[in-house]
Design a protein around this motif. Sequence first.
Motif, PDB file in Angstrom:
ATOM      1  N   ASP A   1       0.847  -1.199   0.000  1.00 30.65           N
ATOM      2  CA  ASP A   1       0.000   0.000   0.000  1.00 30.65           C
ATOM      3  C   ASP A   1       0.879   1.245   0.000  1.00 30.65           C
ATOM      4  O   ASP A   1       1.464   1.601   1.033  1.00 30.65           O
ATOM      5  CB  ASP A   1      -0.904  -0.039   1.239  1.00 30.65           C
ATOM      6  CG  ASP A   1      -1.554   1.307   1.536  1.00 30.65           C
ATOM      7  OD1 ASP A   1      -2.108   1.466   2.638  1.00 30.65           O
ATOM      8  OD2 ASP A   1      -1.491   2.228   0.674  1.00 30.65           O
ATOM      9  N   CYS A   2       0.955   1.890  -1.170  1.00 32.06           N
ATOM     10  CA  CYS A   2       1.660   3.181  -1.305  1.00 32.06           C
ATOM     11  C   CYS A   2       0.684   4.235  -1.807  1.00 32.06           C
ATOM     12  O   CYS A   2       1.038   5.108  -2.620  1.00 32.06           O
ATOM     13  CB  CYS A   2       2.834   3.049  -2.278  1.00 32.06           C
ATOM     14  SG  CYS A   2       4.166   2.032  -1.663  1.00 32.06           S
TER      15      CYS A   2
ATOM     16  N   SER B   1      -2.780   3.523   4.464  1.00 36.39           N
ATOM     17  CA  SER B   1      -3.524   4.651   3.890  1.00 36.39           C
ATOM     18  C   SER B   1      -4.845   4.818   4.620  1.00 36.39           C
ATOM     19  O   SER B   1      -5.562   3.839   4.847  1.00 36.39           O
ATOM     20  CB  SER B   1      -3.773   4.379   2.400  1.00 36.39           C
ATOM     21  OG  SER B   1      -2.524   4.349   1.752  1.00 36.39           O
TER      22      SER B   1
ATOM     23  N   LEU C   1       2.788   4.467   6.181  1.00 36.45           N
ATOM     24  CA  LEU C   1       1.573   4.365   7.015  1.00 36.45           C
ATOM     25  C   LEU C   1       0.512   3.579   6.262  1.00 36.45           C
ATOM     26  O   LEU C   1       0.490   3.622   5.029  1.00 36.45           O
ATOM     27  CB  LEU C   1       1.005   5.764   7.285  1.00 36.45           C
ATOM     28  CG  LEU C   1       1.861   6.731   8.099  1.00 36.45           C
ATOM     29  CD1 LEU C   1       1.307   8.137   7.981  1.00 36.45           C
ATOM     30  CD2 LEU C   1       1.910   6.275   9.552  1.00 36.45           C
TER      31      LEU C   1
ATOM     32  N   VAL D   1       3.293   1.010   3.380  1.00 35.70           N
ATOM     33  CA  VAL D   1       4.555   1.752   3.302  1.00 35.70           C
ATOM     34  C   VAL D   1       4.363   3.123   3.950  1.00 35.70           C
ATOM     35  O   VAL D   1       3.446   3.863   3.610  1.00 35.70           O
ATOM     36  CB  VAL D   1       5.039   1.901   1.848  1.00 35.70           C
ATOM     37  CG1 VAL D   1       6.249   2.833   1.763  1.00 35.70           C
ATOM     38  CG2 VAL D   1       5.396   0.526   1.281  1.00 35.70           C
TER      39      VAL D   1
HETATM   40  K     K Z   1       0.754   3.923   2.554  1.00 34.03           K
END
Ligand code: K
Length: 464
Positions: free
Chosen positions: A113-114, A149, A147, A145
Amino acid sequence: MRAPEQILTAEQMQAAEQRLIDGGETVESLMETAGAGAAAYVYRACGTRSVTVLCGPGNNGGDGYVIARHLQARGVEVQVVAPLDPATDVAKAARVAWGGTPVETASEAVFVDCLFGTGLGRPLDDDLLGLLHKLAEAHDYRIAVDLPSGVDSDSGELLNDALPQYDCTIALGAWKFSHWLMPAMDLMGTRKLVDIGVGPVSSAAHLSRAPKLTAPPRDAHKYSRGLLCVIAGDMPGASVLAASAARHGGAGYVKILAAEESQYFTAPHDVVIERGSLYDLVSDRRIDAFLVGPGLGLSDQARARLDWVLACDIPTVCDADALTLLEPSMIEGRDCPIIATPHAGELDRLANAFEATGMDRVEMISELAEDIEGVLVAKGPDTLIGSAGSAPVIMPPAPSWLSTAGTGDILAGLIASRLATGASSRKAAEQGCWLHGEAARIAGPAFSAEQLVEAVPAAYSAFL
Ligand SMILES: [K+]
Ligand SMILES: NC(=O)C1=CN([C@@H]2O[C@H](COP(=O)(O)OP(=O)(O)OC[C@H]3O[C@@H](n4cnc5c(N)ncnc54)[C@H](OP(=O)(O)O)[C@@H]3O)[C@@H](O)[C@H]2O)[C@H](O)CC1
């Protein structure tokens, strides 16, 4: 010098990034270091299992393109889902450097998750939230990544009601508050930190470090190790439990001071019960610390007992009922610090009594510590310690089995015991919390308060 335990706000993080850039780094080099470090963690956790990276429009998304490139260079099959095009130059460049073509959706082994990091400014809209959940559900290992989201970096609050649970969260550059504060903390899975060269930030909060405790010196005696007096009230059981724990916290001598007319009660033989007028009992010059509150009650007599103990101006832990009764006037003129140990409800009450309202929990704890001119231990699954004139400290999470009756009395007893040994109020608070958490780990699942007390000596030896 690195500062791996420091915890930065998004603003402090940006300032630290800017200092690195002023020192010769570039946003590109920082993103490359961050992304390569994160990719190394992903590879170590997942090997060559296929990966889907969800990239957002900001630099968190930029990290995602860097991660995708590094994983592909290691022979990993990587898909990128990019619902929003990169909006920053460095993220655009990262996407070009990746060189691939995003797909609409994917169902692989590992989800990265970016989408958003510290720049999240508002709740995810339904489309983005739906995509996030759909991808999370379509993969059996989930990594966030920087945090997850949808969480607010500085407060640990969730900006969306329901967010996916992750197996691992890779923090970039420094911990953020939401890595260690509920409810966001619960989504993180294991936490990893990628060092990108961020040095110590003055006045930054930090994770508490395990204490180094010592055995008493050879010539020690019970008074030199510290005399703690626990004030009994209407319900003496709580003060007996606190005193029983305090025996193992380092103090050499633990007494319970009870009013002449109070109900009869017993305590372990090595805890002395002194009965009489509090005025006489507290005038013993050998007393090093008080604990007042457990089982105190809320009557006028209880208030009078609290008032009198605080007027003695000796280091004092105020817990439980003492926090319900505590008023600013009671601590006026004191030189010695007090340590307050509120749970969430008592924290709100203290905030009202000391007019420290309208701020988030981290600010409130620092403000209240200043107001009481001492230390405030905001107990919970995420325990925060504020102390006058210092940055906040966050305790690493302790076992959830502590959510049982009596463990608050035990924590208060351990902190008060550390205070009686002569530890500073801030160290006493941290050391008491460490002993409490380690005893819970040693006591194992489903322990009772008594079993927690029995585990304290073994916990103590873990820090020698
Ligand atoms: K993230
Ligand atoms: N700190 C470091 O050392 C490094 C951090 N890196 C990574 O950078 C991110 C922070 O990057 P930033 O661009 O500031 O923030 P985000 O990537 O989280 O995203 C912000 C962009 O997203 C838009 N936005 C915000 N909320 C929403 C929303 N709910 N829906 C849609 N779009 C949203 C926002 O635009 P605005 O509309 O708010 O103007 C931004 O465009 C950090 O977390 C790290 O991952 C660097 O890579 C390297 C070093």
